[in-house]
Design an enzyme around this catalytic site. Structure first.
Site: not given
Ligand code: EPZ
Length: 406
Positions: A316, A105, A386, A11-12, A110-114, A81, A294
């Site tokens: 995380i 989820c 999902r 999926k990912n 889960r912000p998108i600032d980065l 997401r 995960d």
């Molecule tokens: C991906 O989510 C996966 N989803 C998640 O899998 C997985 O848990 C996660 O990576 C970590 O490995 C998909 O690939 C679709 P992150 P993503 O950005 O990209 C913080 C599943 O069950 N963050 O690495 O959203 C965030 O809040 C799902 O398949 C910021 O602060 O993960 C989190 O605490 C669940 N600002 C941490 O980083 C940002 O702009 C990791 O998030 C982005 C993220």
């Protein structure tokens, strides 16, 4: 549990690739894309932008030659997401994107600032108002992007946007997950000059697009982790096929330490478990190649009846122990204190009525319920579908007594 199972496609890995198919006018055939509601959501977004996008039993077919729009309806954005990854693709293709905050989820803020910082580094101007985002770039230009945290999604967004930038881009502090490596392979097949995925530094040199391509995603490592933990929960001897066990080596290390036999050969992962397992830990979730967040709910389920105390630290996501209170309804003994959970193994679990809280938490509840004495129900409002292709049929094929209703 007994038997053999071919693991679904990832999926990912598939979701960012579906967004990447927008980068240029392309006829694209994708193989081993799992049949999931998140994939349905991504295909709906592609169609809303003017693409042809269909999933057939043999594969997914996308024609992105006629993309006519760069605005994604909020109702589609909030379904998952990964919808946020379309930002980078639309900016690369059109220099503009209208979207809103993604769904996914509920694991914390889960912000998108980065993501936004990375787009701005490439020259995009982004206005945000009440959760809606208007992104514009006369011309994206290559730059050095520094990620303070190896965000998977922000890395993917930066990779896609950089493919549309003039000049070279370096992404430092990049996520190293296998899904990033797969995305790089897809982008290369599209004609992108890109290297370094799997390391903390990815270099993107631009895109000389092809007109058509055919690409197969690999196995879903978290689905493989799920079935491995199912054997750990219930005992048995199961073969998982089409799996690169190295992608879940951190989990397999703990399952082996708990008393499971793990045998890997030629993309077949065999796992055997019998009798009561032994508690492990401390388990600390980390960015890849550390222990995957995960798999945290899944290992928790496997440890509920282990002899001893298991300690898990979730680094995380802020709220990724939401499955714990539900698991306690089965008679599990779990104490959550902020980012740490302590599991005191019990001799036996009993049936109960549970409610899935999120994708992996819901799967963990099913595994734990299968290991309990008596019947349980897991109320699921669409979380599990999902991310898992026919989870109940797969478990049933391994001997589970499970019935999907409604
Ligand atoms: C991906 O989510 C996966 N989803 C998640 O899998 C997985 O848990 C996660 O990576 C970590 O490995 C998909 O690939 C679709 P992150 P993503 O950005 O990209 C913080 C599943 O069950 N963050 O690495 O959203 C965030 O809040 C799902 O398949 C910021 O602060 O993960 C989190 O605490 C669940 N600002 C941490 O980083 C940002 O702009 C990791 O998030 C982005 C993220």
């Amino acid at each position: 549990m007994e038997g053999s199972l071919r693991i679904q496609g990832s999926k990912n890995a598939a979701l960012p690739i579906l967004a990447a198919s927008l980068l240029c006018p392309l006829h694209c055939e994708l193989l081993r894309v799992p049949r999931l509601s998140d994939v349905d959501a991504a295909l709906s977004i592609l169609r809303s932008l003017g693409c042809r996008a269909d999933q057939q039993p043999e594969g997914v077919y996308i024609d992105s030659t006629e993309v006519s729009c760069c605005s994604i309806p909020p109702a589609l954005m909030e379904q998952m997401r990964s919808s946020v990854i379309f930002m980078g693709a639309l900016l690369a293709r059109f220099g503009e994107a209208w979207l809103s905050m993604p769904g996914g989820c509920k694991l914390g803020k889960r912000p998108i600032d980065l993501h936004l910082t990375a787009m701005r580094s490439l020259g995009a101007e982004i206005e945000t108002e009440n959760g809606s985002l208007h992104c514009r770039a006369q011309k994206l230009r290559g730059s050095e992007i520094e990620l303070p945290f190896p965000s998977v999604g922000a890395t993917e967004n930066a990779m896609l946007a950089a493919c549309g930038a003039k000049g070279e881009t370096l992404i430092r502090g990049a996520a190293r997950e296998p899904e990033i490596v797969t995305l790089q392979a897809f982008l290369r097949a599209m004609g992108a000059e890109i290297e370094g995925a799997g390391s903390p530094c990815i270099r993107i040199g631009g895109l000389r697009p092809v007109k058509s391509l055919r690409f197969a995603v690999g196995a879903d490592r978290i689905a493989a982790a799920t079935f491995a933990c199912a054997v750990a929960c219930c005992g048995g001897d199961v073969e998982l096929r089409g799996v690169d066990a190295r992608q879940i080596s951190a989990l397999l290390h703990f399952l082996n330490a708990a008393g499971c036999d793990i045998i890997t050969k030629n993309r077949v992962l065999r796992i055997r478990a019998q009798g009561r397992l032994t508690a492990v830990g401390p388990v600390v979730t980390e960015p890849y190649p550390g222990f995957p967040t995960d798999a945290q709910p899944l290992l928790m389920a496997a440890m509920l009846r282990a002899r001893g105390r298991t300690f898990i630290r979730e680094t995380i996501f802020e709220q990724r122990f939401r499955q714990a209170p539900e698991l306690c309804r089965l008679g599990a003994r779990i104490r959550v204190d902020g980012r740490t959970a302590e599991i005191l193994g019990v001799e036996a679990l009993h049936g109960a009525a549970l409610a899935a809280t999120d994708l992996r938490g819901g799967a963990a509840m099913i595994l734990a319920a299968l290991s309990a004495e008596g019947e349980s129900t897991v109320l699921d409002e669409g979380h599990i579908r999902r991310g898992y292709e026919d989870l109940e049929l797969c478990l049933e094929s391994l001997g589970a007594n499970i019935l999907l209703e409604g």
